[in-house]
Design an enzyme around this catalytic site. Structure first.
Site, PDB file in Angstrom:
ATOM      1  N   CYS A   2      -2.974   3.604  -6.567  1.00 59.73           N
ATOM      2  CA  CYS A   2      -3.268   4.099  -5.215  1.00 59.73           C
ATOM      3  C   CYS A   2      -4.312   5.212  -5.289  1.00 59.73           C
ATOM      4  CB  CYS A   2      -2.001   4.612  -4.547  1.00 59.73           C
ATOM      5  SG  CYS A   2      -0.579   3.512  -4.748  1.00 59.73           S
ATOM      6  N   CYS A  37      -2.085  -5.420  -3.669  1.00 57.49           N
ATOM      7  CA  CYS A  37      -1.229  -4.902  -2.592  1.00 57.49           C
ATOM      8  C   CYS A  37      -1.874  -5.080  -1.224  1.00 57.49           C
ATOM      9  CB  CYS A  37      -0.889  -3.431  -2.832  1.00 57.49           C
ATOM     10  SG  CYS A  37      -2.326  -2.363  -2.792  1.00 57.49           S
ATOM     11  N   CYS A  79      -0.347   2.187   1.647  1.00 53.91           N
ATOM     12  CA  CYS A  79       0.946   2.810   1.373  1.00 53.91           C
ATOM     13  C   CYS A  79       0.849   4.332   1.470  1.00 53.91           C
ATOM     14  CB  CYS A  79       1.424   2.404  -0.012  1.00 53.91           C
ATOM     15  SG  CYS A  79       0.497   3.236  -1.300  1.00 53.91           S
ATOM     16  N   ASP A  96      -4.069  -3.131   0.153  1.00 50.02           N
ATOM     17  CA  ASP A  96      -4.410  -1.867   0.814  1.00 50.02           C
ATOM     18  C   ASP A  96      -5.924  -1.639   0.794  1.00 50.02           C
ATOM     19  OD1 ASP A  96      -1.758  -1.639   1.110  1.00 50.02           O
ATOM     20  OD2 ASP A  96      -1.474   0.037  -0.260  1.00 50.02           O
TER      21      ASP A  96
HETATM   22 FE1  FES Z   1      -1.529  -0.379  -3.149  1.00 49.01          FE
HETATM   23 FE2  FES Z   1      -0.551   2.006  -2.852  1.00 49.01          FE
HETATM   24  S1  FES Z   1       0.561   0.179  -3.125  1.00 49.01           S
HETATM   25  S2  FES Z   1      -2.611   1.426  -2.720  1.00 49.01           S
END
Ligand code: FES
Length: 129
Positions: free
Chosen positions: A104, A35, A60, A37
């Site tokens: 996450c 993702c 996110c 992040d």
């Molecule tokens: Fe990757 Fe939440 S979608 S940390």
């Protein structure tokens, strides 16, 4: 049932302990390649106790809520307890995350472990075997 619990929404909208610590004793970072992040944790440590913790999360809403809750769970705790924090405990404290958002909370656990590793690399004498 709502997708996200009230606690997730609360910590997402009003995250606790956001920011950086300039003279941090340890810094940890974790990222998720899928993702994209990224989460960073800053620790201030006094007498083997986590005196202060701050985070920066570029990610996110669930990652922000997870970091916020994780910092609340570990702030003021001895490092021996900080080490024990799991992503499951973070997700439970948030009253759950959807399955596909569990990764996450893993970021929070990994960022904390990374900060602890940084601390013990700088202070190997403090590491208990
Ligand atoms: Fe990757 Fe939440 S979608 S940390």
């Amino acid at each position: 049932m709502a997708l996200y619990s009230d606690k997730v929404m609360d910590h997402f909208r009003n995250p606790r302990n956001v920011g950086t610590i300039e003279d941090a004793d340890a810094v940890g970072e974790a990222g998720n390649a899928k993702c994209g992040d990224i989460m960073k944790m800053y620790f201030k440590i006094e007498d083997e106790v986590l005196a202060d913790v701050k985070f920066e999360t570029f990610g996110c809403g669930s990652a922000i809520a997870s970091s916020s809750m994780a910092t609340e769970l570990i702030k003021g705790k001895p490092l021996s307890e900080v080490e024990q924090l799991t992503n499951k405990a973070v997700a439970e404290a948030l009253d759950g995350l959807p399955d596909y958002k569990m990764h996450c909370s893993v970021l929070a656990e990994e960022a904390i472990k990374s900060a602890l590793e940084d601390y013990y690399t700088k202070h190997p004498e403090k590491k208990k075997q």
